[in-house]
Design a protein around this motif. Structure first.
Motif, PDB file in Angstrom:
ATOM      1  N   ILE A  63       0.825  -1.015  -0.143  1.00 47.99           N
ATOM      2  CA  ILE A  63       0.017   0.091  -0.151  1.00 47.99           C
ATOM      3  C   ILE A  63       0.773   1.092   0.014  1.00 47.99           C
ATOM      4  O   ILE A  63       1.742   1.298   0.730  1.00 47.99           O
ATOM      5  CB  ILE A  63      -1.004   0.048   1.210  1.00 47.99           C
ATOM      6  N   VAL A  64       0.731   2.065  -0.989  1.00 45.00           N
ATOM      7  CA  VAL A  64       1.470   3.277  -1.040  1.00 45.00           C
ATOM      8  C   VAL A  64       0.818   4.511  -0.883  1.00 45.00           C
ATOM      9  O   VAL A  64      -0.158   4.960  -1.554  1.00 45.00           O
ATOM     10  CB  VAL A  64       2.185   3.466  -2.515  1.00 45.00           C
ATOM     11  N   VAL A  65       1.204   5.145   0.539  1.00 45.62           N
ATOM     12  CA  VAL A  65       0.185   6.476   0.716  1.00 45.62           C
ATOM     13  C   VAL A  65       0.957   7.606   0.323  1.00 45.62           C
ATOM     14  O   VAL A  65       2.221   7.912   0.541  1.00 45.62           O
ATOM     15  CB  VAL A  65       0.339   6.347   2.246  1.00 45.62           C
ATOM     16  N   GLY A  66       0.293   8.184  -0.672  1.00 48.69           N
ATOM     17  CA  GLY A  66       0.835   9.497  -0.908  1.00 48.69           C
ATOM     18  C   GLY A  66       1.761   9.320  -2.134  1.00 48.69           C
ATOM     19  O   GLY A  66       2.226   8.358  -2.466  1.00 48.69           O
ATOM     20  N   PRO A  67       1.823  10.274  -3.196  1.00 49.07           N
ATOM     21  CA  PRO A  67       2.684  10.363  -4.240  1.00 49.07           C
ATOM     22  C   PRO A  67       4.294  10.536  -4.008  1.00 49.07           C
ATOM     23  O   PRO A  67       5.178  10.630  -4.935  1.00 49.07           O
ATOM     24  CB  PRO A  67       2.033  11.553  -5.097  1.00 49.07           C
ATOM     25  N   GLY A  68       4.621  10.407  -2.667  1.00 48.22           N
ATOM     26  CA  GLY A  68       6.242  10.389  -2.506  1.00 48.22           C
ATOM     27  C   GLY A  68       6.917  11.851  -2.771  1.00 48.22           C
ATOM     28  O   GLY A  68       8.217  11.629  -2.714  1.00 48.22           O
ATOM     29  N   LEU A  69       6.086  12.753  -2.681  1.00 51.20           N
ATOM     30  CA  LEU A  69       7.078  14.135  -3.013  1.00 51.20           C
ATOM     31  C   LEU A  69       7.905  14.390  -1.805  1.00 51.20           C
ATOM     32  O   LEU A  69       7.807  14.183  -0.634  1.00 51.20           O
ATOM     33  CB  LEU A  69       6.055  15.187  -3.162  1.00 51.20           C
ATOM     34  N   PRO A  70       9.279  14.713  -2.375  1.00 56.18           N
ATOM     35  CA  PRO A  70      10.301  15.066  -1.233  1.00 56.18           C
ATOM     36  C   PRO A  70       9.590  16.165  -0.560  1.00 56.18           C
ATOM     37  O   PRO A  70       8.840  17.170  -0.828  1.00 56.18           O
ATOM     38  CB  PRO A  70      11.112  15.698  -2.400  1.00 56.18           C
ATOM     39  N   GLN A  71      10.159  16.413   0.659  1.00 53.86           N
ATOM     40  CA  GLN A  71       9.832  17.414   1.757  1.00 53.86           C
ATOM     41  C   GLN A  71      10.021  18.560   1.128  1.00 53.86           C
ATOM     42  O   GLN A  71      11.340  18.848   0.698  1.00 53.86           O
ATOM     43  CB  GLN A  71      10.421  17.191   3.212  1.00 53.86           C
ATOM     44  N   VAL A  72       9.242  19.620   1.122  1.00 53.37           N
ATOM     45  CA  VAL A  72       9.618  21.020   0.659  1.00 53.37           C
ATOM     46  C   VAL A  72      10.628  21.690   1.522  1.00 53.37           C
ATOM     47  O   VAL A  72      10.647  21.578   2.807  1.00 53.37           O
ATOM     48  CB  VAL A  72       8.213  21.840   0.835  1.00 53.37           C
ATOM     49  N   CYS A  73      11.622  22.154   0.860  1.00 54.59           N
ATOM     50  CA  CYS A  73      12.852  22.539   1.510  1.00 54.59           C
ATOM     51  C   CYS A  73      13.457  23.650   0.462  1.00 54.59           C
ATOM     52  O   CYS A  73      13.340  23.688  -0.517  1.00 54.59           O
ATOM     53  CB  CYS A  73      13.738  21.435   1.967  1.00 54.59           C
TER      54      CYS A  73
END
Length: 791
Positions: A691-701
């Motif tokens: 189960i993959v939760v969310g599109p895996g976007l890197p943390q905004v930084c």
């Protein structure tokens, strides 16, 4: 018999028979300062003899030498040649930081050997009976010199020259003999399995053609297609035909290197003879980790060159596979450094299994293979190539911090006041540079960036490096030595990266309470990656997730002329239940209120069939919040949770939980892109779903936003390049844990409303379609029940 012609430099010829200077001296300015020292010495010599004769600097010399069917074309460049009244003296100039009065004539036999080789070539060319050889040491800092002189006859020189060329030719003969044995087994080698998997033959053919044509090729090959053997087999076949001399199998993880070693072993069982080396990181194989790595202090490095020569020849005969275990045992038996053994064995190896670092990282890359001018035909097989962009950004970035400078300054200011003054100048330049920044009203930590490099910092840093070398080459056991060495190498790397600074870089500054950091951040490593891969005969980059093409071509230094092959999954589509739950938003602003719904969805998915499951999250903090809610709702569930910074033993213990199945349900929570998000192989019933939760976007930084701005300006795809594509790559990798063979069955559930938007639909691999979603009035639990009932 066909004549074999070998081009060799005087330096290479000498190095084959005579060890170089043993000391691991600290001299990172040797190239630049060496040139300057030579120029000063040339001027001094010209002034000394201008009224008596002539001085010729940096004169090229060459000669050919034939023995049996081997011809050596030997080339080099004399440092200097003095002609006075018909007498000729040859000058061999060496720069040094060592006190001149401590240097003895018998020191550095390799220097004398190089000079004698030049002397023979010069005397032979000019028909001289004798010639003077001057070995001149020039002290870089004091601008003083010391000269040792020998007068040598042509007979003496010829005898010495023969003592170099005959062993060298004998070494070439042994190498050719081995290559003949190797190639005969390669030509007889058949594919190590009864047949190719679906798509595997296409991959192998593409690899072979790219090597044959000297091209770069990108290949996206789904999990389970057999990428490792699909790349190695044709590369080895190409080696047998003389298209390449050496293969580097480059990976991001030790587990993948192990798989490559297993593929080699399969072919060895079929009769392949191939000298194969597995290079392990220095810190992992060190036999004396608490001892400084110098000949003066480490028994395994002391007099290594002299002690290792015969042993290396013996090791070469003992086995075809130089594994970590083999090298460690040999190192302990003979009292030698295992990492140095690895490096020396690499010269004689045909296949080298190692980390990306040894080809790309400017700090540790193997210069003997990747410097300009190498004649070896090298093939780079870059596995898991989707990992290379971020790894390369780290390799080609550098940073220094105020706290590190202050810490070393406090330690050295009384013991080494001269060096402390030099470091104080660095600190002053550091503070002056940061003092020019605009005032920030935001709370700590804050960041700032500039497209310009910190020019005013570099001269003080280079002056410190130069000054520190003398103290580091001193054998005094200073208690702060380790911290000083660390700072020295950090500064050296910073100066090296500064030289690379261009439009693809930014100066990134960050400040937190009590500290300030200046970072030369590589936004786009593509130019450096391209340069390294262009120096190879062929480079093959492959992964299960190497799309979109436009993105990976750009970030990995590709171009439109490079081949790009995308292979379909070889496995039956009906074995995968693919569902997108797009009624749940995992956006940061929605997470808290959707956690209960998410927990229920997870529990419903794993409740249909007893088995092992992994739930992948985009971050540790989000995973831990969901974990707490899951444990609150279902306290009796068998729940396994990934921890931060797990060591090798902890990782193995985590995976051991998946070794059994069927009795109870195991659900594991892990982080996408982490140690369990790729590179693990749980076949059959060992893993029933992900189960993959969310599109895996890197943390905004700040760094990600700098990448976004850079690519927005460059190609108009800033957000996609900085966030969307890297994130979705992690999603694909996580999903790829489920179907690993033709007999595997399982589900992949993607949870987030963004997965059904046009952008994400375009990125999804063909084997995921048709997608099931709530919009098709498909109830998730009913769909899973139907799917499992068909197994």
């Amino acid at each position: 018999m066909e004549t074999v012609t070998i081009n060799v430099s005087v330096r290479e010829l000498v190095a084959f028979s005579i060890p170089g200077q043993e000391s691991r001296s600290y001299s990172l300015h040797s190239s630049k300062e060496g040139v300057e020292g030579h120029q000063i010495m040339h001027t001094m010599l010209q002034e000394q003899i201008q009224s008596e004769g002539a001085y010729h600097k940096e004169a090229p010399v060459s000669m050919s030498f034939t023995h049996e069917n081997y011809t050596l074309n030997i080339t080099g460049r004399l440092d200097g040649l003095i002609e006075i009244n018909g007498s000729i003296s040859l000058c061999e100039i060496k720069t040094t930081e060592k006190d001149l009065h401590l240097i003895e004539e018998c020191d550095n036999p390799a220097y004398w050997a190089q000079g004698r080789c030049y002397a023979y070539m010069t005397a032979r060319d000019k028909n001289l009976d004798k010639i003077n050889l001057l070995l001149i040491y020039f002290h870089r800092k004091k601008k003083e010199s010391r000269t040792f002189e020998q007068t040598l006859t042509i007979t003496e020189l010829e005898k010495f020259f023969h003592s170099l060329v005959f062993p060298y030719i004998n070494g070439i003969k042994k190498q050719k003999e081995w290559q003949s044995i190797r190639n005969s087994t390669i030509q007889k080698l058949s594919f190590p399995f009864n047949e190719f998997r679906k798509g595997q033959r296409y991959m192998s053919a593409a690899v072979y053609r790219a090597i044959r044509d000297g091209k770069k090729h990108f290949i996206q090959a789904p999990t389970g297609i057999g990428k490792t053997i699909g790349a190695l087999f044709p590369a080895i076949k190409a080696m047998g035909e003389g298209l390449i001399d050496k293969v580097f199998y480059l990976t991001a993880r030790n587990t993948t290197q192990t798989i490559a070693a297993q593929a080699y072993a399969l072919m060895a069982e079929k009769g392949l003879r191939l000298k194969t080396l597995h290079i392990t990181a220095k810190e992992k194989v060190c036999l004396s980790p608490d001892t400084p790595c110098t000949p003066e202090e480490c028994m395994y490095v002391s007099d290594y060159s002299n002690r290792s020569k015969n042993i290396l020849s013996q090791l070469f005969k003992e086995t075809d596979f130089f594994s970590r275990e083999f090298i460690e045992l040999a190192a302990k038996k003979h009292g030698l450094c295992p990492f140095e053994i690895s490096l020396d064995l690499s010269l004689q190896s045909d296949l080298i299994l190692c980390d990306y670092n040894y080809a790309f990282d400017p700090r540790v890359y193997l210069k003997r293979f990747f410097q300009d001018g190498t004649e070896e035909k090298i093939c780079l097989l870059v596995d898991e190539a989707h990992n290379l962009p971020d790894r390369a950004r780290e390799m080609y970035s550098a940073q220094i911090s105020r706290s590190q400078i202050r810490n070393v300054y406090i330690q050295i200011k009384n013991a080494l006041p001269h060096l402390a003054r030099s470091l104080k100048a660095v600190r002053k330049a550091f503070l002056e540079y940061t003092g020019q920044l605009p005032r920030q009203d935001t709370e700590f930590p804050w960041v700032w960036s500039s497209s310009e490099p910190p020019d005013d910092l570099i001269k003080p840093i280079e002056d410190f490096i130069f000054t520190a070398e003398a103290f580091l080459n001193d054998e005094t056991p200073y208690p702060f030595r380790e911290d000083l060495v660390t700072l020295y190498f950090e500064f050296a790397h910073f100066a090296k990266i500064y030289d690379l600074f261009g439009e693809n870089y930014t100066t990134f500054l960050s400040r937190d309470r009590g500290d300030f950091l200046i970072r030369l951040f590589c936004i786009d490593p593509a130019p450096m990656l391209k340069k390294r891969m262009d120096s190879a005969t062929s480079s093959i980059l492959y992964s299960a997730t190497l799309s979109p093409q436009q993105y990976f071509r750009e970030v990995l230094g590709g171009c439109e002329e490079d081949g790009y092959l995308i292979l379909p999954s070889p496995f039956p589509r009906e074995n995968l239940f693919m569902y997108v739950e797009d009624t749940i938003s995992t956006r940061y602003r929605n997470r808290e209120k959707t956690i209960p719904h998410l927990v229920s969805c997870i529990h419903d998915c794993i409740g249909v069939k007893t088995g092992n499951y992994i739930v992948f999250f985009p971050s540790f903090s989000y995973m831990q919040k969901v974990c707490r809610e899951y444990q609150r709702q279902f306290p009796s569930e068998n729940l396994l949770v990934q921890e931060r910074n797990m060591d090798e033993q902890q990782r193995e213990t985590f995976l051991e939980h998946f070794s059994s199945y069927g009795e109870t349900t195991l659900v594991a929570f892990a982080v996408m892109g982490g140690i369990f998000g790729e590179g693990i192989d749980l076949r059959g019933e060992l893993l029933s779903g992900a189960i993959v939760v969310g599109p895996g976007l890197p943390q905004v930084c700040a760094e990600r936003d700098i990448i976004r701005h850079y690519y927005q300006k460059k190609s108009g795809n800033g957000f996609e390049f900085a966030y969307t594509y890297p994130g979705f790559n992690k999603v694909q990798q996580a999903a790829g844990r489920v179907i690993r063979s033709e007999n595997d069955r399982g589900f992949v559930i993607l949870i987030d409303d963004r997965f059904t938007t046009p952008l994400y639909i375009r990125m999804m691999p063909h084997e995921w379609f048709p997608l099931l979603t709530p919009k098709e009035q498909m109830d998730l639990v009913s769909g899973l029940q139907s799917f499992w009932s068909m197994s």
